[in-house]
Design a protein around this motif. Structure first.
Motif, PDB file in Angstrom:
ATOM      1  N   SER A  27      25.199  16.489   8.880  1.00 38.83           N
ATOM      2  CA  SER A  27      26.490  16.842   8.280  1.00 38.83           C
ATOM      3  C   SER A  27      27.121  18.036   9.006  1.00 38.83           C
ATOM      4  N   ARG A  28      26.308  18.872   9.635  1.00 38.73           N
ATOM      5  CA  ARG A  28      26.820  20.017  10.409  1.00 38.73           C
ATOM      6  C   ARG A  28      26.899  19.674  11.893  1.00 38.73           C
ATOM      7  N   GLY A  29      26.108  18.673  12.292  1.00 44.21           N
ATOM      8  CA  GLY A  29      26.152  18.227  13.693  1.00 44.21           C
ATOM      9  C   GLY A  29      25.055  18.813  14.557  1.00 44.21           C
ATOM     10  N   PHE A  30      24.508  19.942  14.136  1.00 41.21           N
ATOM     11  CA  PHE A  30      23.445  20.585  14.919  1.00 41.21           C
ATOM     12  C   PHE A  30      22.613  21.466  13.993  1.00 41.21           C
ATOM     13  N   GLY A  31      21.418  21.809  14.442  1.00 42.03           N
ATOM     14  CA  GLY A  31      20.589  22.712  13.636  1.00 42.03           C
ATOM     15  C   GLY A  31      19.121  22.605  13.974  1.00 42.03           C
ATOM     16  N   HIS A  32      18.327  23.239  13.111  1.00 42.60           N
ATOM     17  CA  HIS A  32      16.886  23.350  13.357  1.00 42.60           C
ATOM     18  C   HIS A  32      16.147  22.102  12.883  1.00 42.60           C
ATOM     19  N   ARG A  59      14.583  29.286 -12.578  1.00 43.17           N
ATOM     20  CA  ARG A  59      14.005  30.638 -12.614  1.00 43.17           C
ATOM     21  C   ARG A  59      12.944  30.771 -13.720  1.00 43.17           C
ATOM     22  N   TRP A  60      12.394  29.670 -14.147  1.00 38.10           N
ATOM     23  CA  TRP A  60      11.333  29.688 -15.162  1.00 38.10           C
ATOM     24  C   TRP A  60      10.267  30.714 -14.747  1.00 38.10           C
ATOM     25  N   GLU A  61       9.955  31.622 -15.667  1.00 37.38           N
ATOM     26  CA  GLU A  61       9.071  32.777 -15.374  1.00 37.38           C
ATOM     27  C   GLU A  61       7.693  32.393 -14.835  1.00 37.38           C
ATOM     28  N   ASP A  62       7.144  31.302 -15.354  1.00 40.51           N
ATOM     29  CA  ASP A  62       5.758  30.969 -14.992  1.00 40.51           C
ATOM     30  C   ASP A  62       5.642  29.959 -13.855  1.00 40.51           C
ATOM     31  N   ARG A  63       6.750  29.742 -13.150  1.00 43.84           N
ATOM     32  CA  ARG A  63       6.711  28.749 -12.069  1.00 43.84           C
ATOM     33  C   ARG A  63       5.828  29.226 -10.915  1.00 43.84           C
ATOM     34  N   ASP A  64       5.391  28.293 -10.104  1.00 42.96           N
ATOM     35  CA  ASP A  64       4.827  28.662  -8.805  1.00 42.96           C
ATOM     36  C   ASP A  64       6.011  28.990  -7.894  1.00 42.96           C
ATOM     37  N   TRP A  65       5.800  29.953  -7.020  1.00 43.40           N
ATOM     38  CA  TRP A  65       6.884  30.389  -6.121  1.00 43.40           C
ATOM     39  C   TRP A  65       6.658  29.792  -4.737  1.00 43.40           C
ATOM     40  N   PHE A  66       7.772  29.594  -4.045  1.00 36.63           N
ATOM     41  CA  PHE A  66       7.688  29.119  -2.665  1.00 36.63           C
ATOM     42  C   PHE A  66       8.613  29.970  -1.800  1.00 36.63           C
ATOM     43  N   VAL A  67       8.080  30.477  -0.719  1.00 34.43           N
ATOM     44  CA  VAL A  67       8.884  31.291   0.200  1.00 34.43           C
ATOM     45  C   VAL A  67       8.835  30.656   1.588  1.00 34.43           C
ATOM     46  N   LEU A  68       9.998  30.237   2.055  1.00 36.83           N
ATOM     47  CA  LEU A  68      10.076  29.657   3.394  1.00 36.83           C
ATOM     48  C   LEU A  68      10.293  30.815   4.366  1.00 36.83           C
ATOM     49  N   SER A  69       9.197  31.446   4.768  1.00 34.95           N
ATOM     50  CA  SER A  69       9.358  32.633   5.616  1.00 34.95           C
ATOM     51  C   SER A  69      10.047  32.245   6.926  1.00 34.95           C
ATOM     52  N   LYS A  70       9.747  31.066   7.445  1.00 33.14           N
ATOM     53  CA  LYS A  70      10.492  30.570   8.620  1.00 33.14           C
ATOM     54  C   LYS A  70      11.804  29.978   8.079  1.00 33.14           C
ATOM     55  N   GLY A  71      12.697  30.897   7.676  1.00 30.70           N
ATOM     56  CA  GLY A  71      13.897  30.515   6.934  1.00 30.70           C
ATOM     57  C   GLY A  71      14.830  29.563   7.653  1.00 30.70           C
ATOM     58  N   HIS A  72      14.676  29.447   8.993  1.00 32.70           N
ATOM     59  CA  HIS A  72      15.539  28.524   9.744  1.00 32.70           C
ATOM     60  C   HIS A  72      15.226  27.071   9.404  1.00 32.70           C
ATOM     61  N   LEU A 240      -1.909  24.519   9.513  1.00 33.12           N
ATOM     62  CA  LEU A 240      -1.551  23.103   9.623  1.00 33.12           C
ATOM     63  C   LEU A 240      -1.261  22.760  11.078  1.00 33.12           C
ATOM     64  N   ASN A 241      -2.080  21.920  11.646  1.00 31.61           N
ATOM     65  CA  ASN A 241      -1.847  21.450  13.010  1.00 31.61           C
ATOM     66  C   ASN A 241      -0.763  20.366  12.965  1.00 31.61           C
ATOM     67  N   THR A 242       0.476  20.768  13.253  1.00 32.81           N
ATOM     68  CA  THR A 242       1.613  19.856  13.060  1.00 32.81           C
ATOM     69  C   THR A 242       2.295  19.491  14.379  1.00 32.81           C
ATOM     70  N   ILE A 243       3.229  18.570  14.270  1.00 30.61           N
ATOM     71  CA  ILE A 243       4.013  18.142  15.439  1.00 30.61           C
ATOM     72  C   ILE A 243       5.468  18.557  15.232  1.00 30.61           C
ATOM     73  N   LYS A 244       5.978  19.340  16.150  1.00 32.63           N
ATOM     74  CA  LYS A 244       7.364  19.809  16.016  1.00 32.63           C
ATOM     75  C   LYS A 244       8.321  18.622  16.167  1.00 32.63           C
ATOM     76  N   ALA A 256      11.779  19.791  20.407  1.00 30.55           N
ATOM     77  CA  ALA A 256      12.986  20.629  20.412  1.00 30.55           C
ATOM     78  C   ALA A 256      13.018  21.592  19.229  1.00 30.55           C
ATOM     79  N   HIS A 257      13.573  22.777  19.457  1.00 27.69           N
ATOM     80  CA  HIS A 257      13.691  23.775  18.376  1.00 27.69           C
ATOM     81  C   HIS A 257      14.980  23.544  17.597  1.00 27.69           C
ATOM     82  N   SER A 258      16.103  23.720  18.286  1.00 30.09           N
ATOM     83  CA  SER A 258      17.404  23.467  17.684  1.00 30.09           C
ATOM     84  C   SER A 258      18.029  22.315  18.468  1.00 30.09           C
TER      85      SER A 258
END
Ligand SMILES: Cc1ncc(C[n+]2csc(CCOP(=O)(O)OP(=O)(O)O)c2C)c(N)n1
Length: 283
Positions: A27-32, A59-72, A240-244, A256-258
């Motif tokens: 929808s943006r045409g390019f990205g990560h 924002r349920w108080e007792d939820r598990d949290w997830f942080v995408l530190s690699k925010g891209h 996690l041994n993954t494939i980019k 490819a990265h982007s």
């Protein structure tokens, strides 16, 4: 252990995430694309099976949290949260466009279900560590998951967070390393090698370390998270041994990265991903 039926459902979910991730970036045409697609299977396991979240009450108080530190990798998160029911997934077909609620990098003020804001590499680890400490101080049993890129692990901030988490025995913190061997400028080995490996570093910092041979396999990812749940007194790092670019026809072969492919390449990639989804559904 997961039943065969659940494994199948999670595989389907992972392929649905891949299709939607491609459509969102298209929808943006390019990205990560690369670093989003490598995480699809982990996201399927976390949001499809493991994490305790309430799409109707983000924002349920007792939820598990997830942080995408690699925010891209925002698009894979938007696809997952949309399919999970936090919002219609099509809303994210406005990625990084004026007035969107879906910026290229995840922002807790903008998108339902995003727990913390990331994009400056390394920062998400500190945020996750803080959230895990706060949960512990409040006596909560919920978990905090944080995903870190192998290139991102070059950041010093990752290791300050890692040291802190081990010192405070944050055993409800689980870090998943997207070890796809590549970063923005080339392979991790070329840019800044991890000597004995990222897992060995986390081990030296006092963490429990679990290596997942196929980080794009939902059963292996699930087993690793269950082993992390059993671990007391230290945080766990799952490598996690993954494939980019996994599953994106224009990105996977070159890691490819982007990406900014042509319209024909986009159409080919989305068609291929939809065909793979149909094939997995039919298994
Ligand atoms: C502090 C900081 N420096 C640089 C960047 C630019 N940047 C964005 S992604 C990236 C490479 C990250 O590589 P990796 O963590 O391996 O990501 P993945 O391959 O999993 O997508 C860089 C350098 C940034 N976002 N933040």
């Amino acid at each position: 252990m997961l039943t065969e039926k659940r494994v199948h459902e999670l595989k389907v979910f992972a392929e649905e995430i891949r299709v939607e991730t491609l459509k969102i970036i298209h929808s943006r045409g390019f990205g990560h694309v690369g670093g989003s697609m490598s995480l699809a299977d982990a996201m399927a396991v976390l949001y499809g099976e493991v994490m305790n979240v309430r799409p109707e009450e983000p924002r349920w108080e007792d939820r598990d949290w997830f942080v995408l530190s690699k925010g891209h990798g925002g698009p894979v998160m938007y696809a997952t949260l949309g399919l999970k029911g936090f919002y219609p997934v099509e809303d994210a077909y406005t990625l990084n466009q004026p007035h969107t609620r879906f910026p290229s990098h995840t922002d807790r003020r903008m998108t339902l279900g995003v727990d913390l804001t990331t994009g400056s590499l390394g920062q998400g680890m500190s945020e996750a560590v803080g959230a895990a400490l706060a949960n512990k101080m409040k006596g909560k049993t919920s978990h905090v998951f944080v995903t870190v890129g192998d290139g991102e692990a070059d950041e010093g901030q990752i290791w300050e967070g890692a040291q802190f988490a081990a010192h405070y025995k944050l055993d409800h913190l689980i870090c998943l390393i997207d070890d796809n061997k590549r970063q923005l400028d080339g392979t991790c080995e070329q840019v800044m090698g991890h000597a004995k490996g990222i897992g060995a570093k986390f081990d030296a910092f006092g963490w429990n370390v679990i290596n997942v041979a196929d980080g794009n396999d939902v059963s292996q990812i699930y087993d690793a998270v269950m082993a992390a749940y059993e671990t007391e007194g230290k945080p766990t790092c799952i490598v996690l041994n993954t494939i980019k670019g996994k599953g994106a026809t224009f990105a996977e072969p070159i890691g490819a990265h982007s990406s900014q492919p042509s319209e024909e390449e986009w159409e080919e990639a989305i068609k291929a991903a939809e065909e793979r989804l149909a094939a997995v559904r039919a298994q």
